[in-house]
Scaffold this motif. Structure first.
Motif, short mmCIF file in Angstrom:
data_model
loop_
_atom_site.label_atom_id
_atom_site.label_comp_id
_atom_site.label_asym_id
_atom_site.label_seq_id
_atom_site.Cartn_x
_atom_site.Cartn_y
_atom_site.Cartn_z
N VAL A 82 15.86 -15.91 41.01
CA VAL A 82 15.06 -16.91 40.30
C VAL A 82 15.80 -18.25 40.05
N ALA A 83 17.10 -17.92 39.36
CA ALA A 83 17.80 -19.17 38.97
C ALA A 83 18.15 -19.97 40.34
N ALA A 84 18.68 -19.27 41.07
CA ALA A 84 18.98 -19.96 42.52
C ALA A 84 17.82 -20.83 43.15
N ALA A 85 16.77 -20.12 43.05
CA ALA A 85 15.62 -20.98 43.53
C ALA A 85 15.18 -22.23 42.65
N GLU A 86 15.47 -21.90 41.35
CA GLU A 86 15.01 -23.11 40.34
C GLU A 86 16.07 -24.24 40.31
N VAL A 87 17.46 -23.93 40.69
CA VAL A 87 18.29 -24.92 40.90
C VAL A 87 18.13 -25.72 42.44
N GLY A 88 17.66 -24.93 43.26
CA GLY A 88 17.23 -25.68 44.52
C GLY A 88 16.13 -26.76 44.51
N VAL A 89 15.11 -26.12 43.60
CA VAL A 89 14.00 -27.08 43.65
C VAL A 89 14.22 -28.35 42.52
N GLY A 90 15.17 -27.87 41.59
CA GLY A 90 15.36 -28.90 40.50
C GLY A 90 16.21 -29.79 40.96
N ARG A 123 20.05 -36.10 28.22
CA ARG A 123 18.99 -36.83 28.93
C ARG A 123 19.09 -36.78 30.53
N ASN A 124 20.24 -36.47 30.82
CA ASN A 124 20.52 -36.34 32.50
C ASN A 124 20.05 -35.07 32.87
N GLY A 125 19.32 -35.33 34.10
CA GLY A 125 18.55 -34.32 34.83
C GLY A 125 19.53 -33.05 35.20
N VAL A 126 20.65 -33.59 35.63
CA VAL A 126 21.80 -32.58 36.22
C VAL A 126 22.06 -31.78 35.12
N ALA A 127 22.45 -32.34 33.83
CA ALA A 127 22.89 -31.53 32.51
C ALA A 127 21.91 -30.66 32.33
N ILE A 128 20.68 -30.99 32.24
CA ILE A 128 19.49 -30.19 31.75
C ILE A 128 19.38 -28.89 32.62
N LEU A 129 19.60 -28.99 33.96
CA LEU A 129 19.67 -27.97 34.93
C LEU A 129 20.65 -27.30 34.64
N MET A 130 21.82 -27.69 34.36
CA MET A 130 23.32 -26.67 34.10
C MET A 130 22.85 -26.13 32.81
N SER A 131 22.18 -26.50 31.87
CA SER A 131 21.84 -26.03 30.48
C SER A 131 20.90 -24.78 30.79
N ALA A 176 16.47 -30.83 44.03
CA ALA A 176 15.80 -31.83 44.85
C ALA A 176 14.95 -32.65 44.10
N ILE A 177 14.38 -32.32 42.91
CA ILE A 177 13.41 -33.19 42.13
C ILE A 177 14.53 -34.28 41.42
N VAL A 178 15.73 -33.83 41.04
CA VAL A 178 16.57 -34.85 40.35
C VAL A 178 17.06 -35.88 41.58
N LEU A 179 17.40 -35.41 42.77
CA LEU A 179 17.68 -36.06 43.77
C LEU A 179 16.53 -37.42 44.06
N ALA A 180 15.28 -36.84 44.06
CA ALA A 180 14.07 -37.84 44.59
C ALA A 180 14.02 -38.73 43.34
N ILE A 181 14.20 -38.46 42.23
CA ILE A 181 14.03 -39.25 41.24
C ILE A 181 15.34 -40.34 41.12
N TYR A 182 16.43 -39.84 41.53
CA TYR A 182 17.33 -40.88 41.77
C TYR A 182 17.37 -41.83 42.94
N ARG A 183 16.79 -41.33 44.08
CA ARG A 183 16.43 -42.24 45.14
C ARG A 183 15.40 -43.23 44.94
N ASN A 184 14.52 -42.98 43.74
CA ASN A 184 13.60 -43.96 43.43
C ASN A 184 13.84 -44.92 42.34
N ARG A 185 14.80 -44.48 41.40
CA ARG A 185 14.96 -45.11 40.04
C ARG A 185 16.36 -45.43 40.27
#
Length: 99
Positions: A67-75, A25-33, A77-86
């Protein structure tokens, strides 16, 4: 090493990645998966390219790495934005778009 050993390693990595995406359920763990899944695909591409003595699979693996490097960068950034808000990266708590 035989082709079967690379395919077995790839299947194990892919299975672990799919389990991580489904069970975590953790966003970072899902990105690693997801990265595990992409690396399993890369192992398959390079193994088949070596088996066929063709360079196309290795070139395609480099494309997947980019493509994976770009995906990690965007992902991230999204996880960081979620953490800042929640103040949490638990994806179960994200029900903002539910009606």
């Amino acid at each position: 090493m035989l082709l079967n050993q690379f395919l077995l390693l790839s299947a194990v990595l892919f299975s672990i990645g799919v389990y991580g995406v489904i069970a975590r359920r953790n966003g970072v763990a899902i990105l690693m998966s997801i990265e595990l899944i992409l690396n399993a695909v890369n192992i398959n591409l390079v193994a088949f390219a070596a088996w066929r003595t063709d360079i196309a699979g290795q070139v395609f693996a480099l494309f997947v790495i980019a493509v994976a490097a770009a995906e990690v960068g965007v992902g991230l950034a999204i996880v960081l934005a979620i953490y800042r808000n929640r103040r949490s990266v638990d994806l179960d708590e994200l029900d903002l778009m539910k009606g």
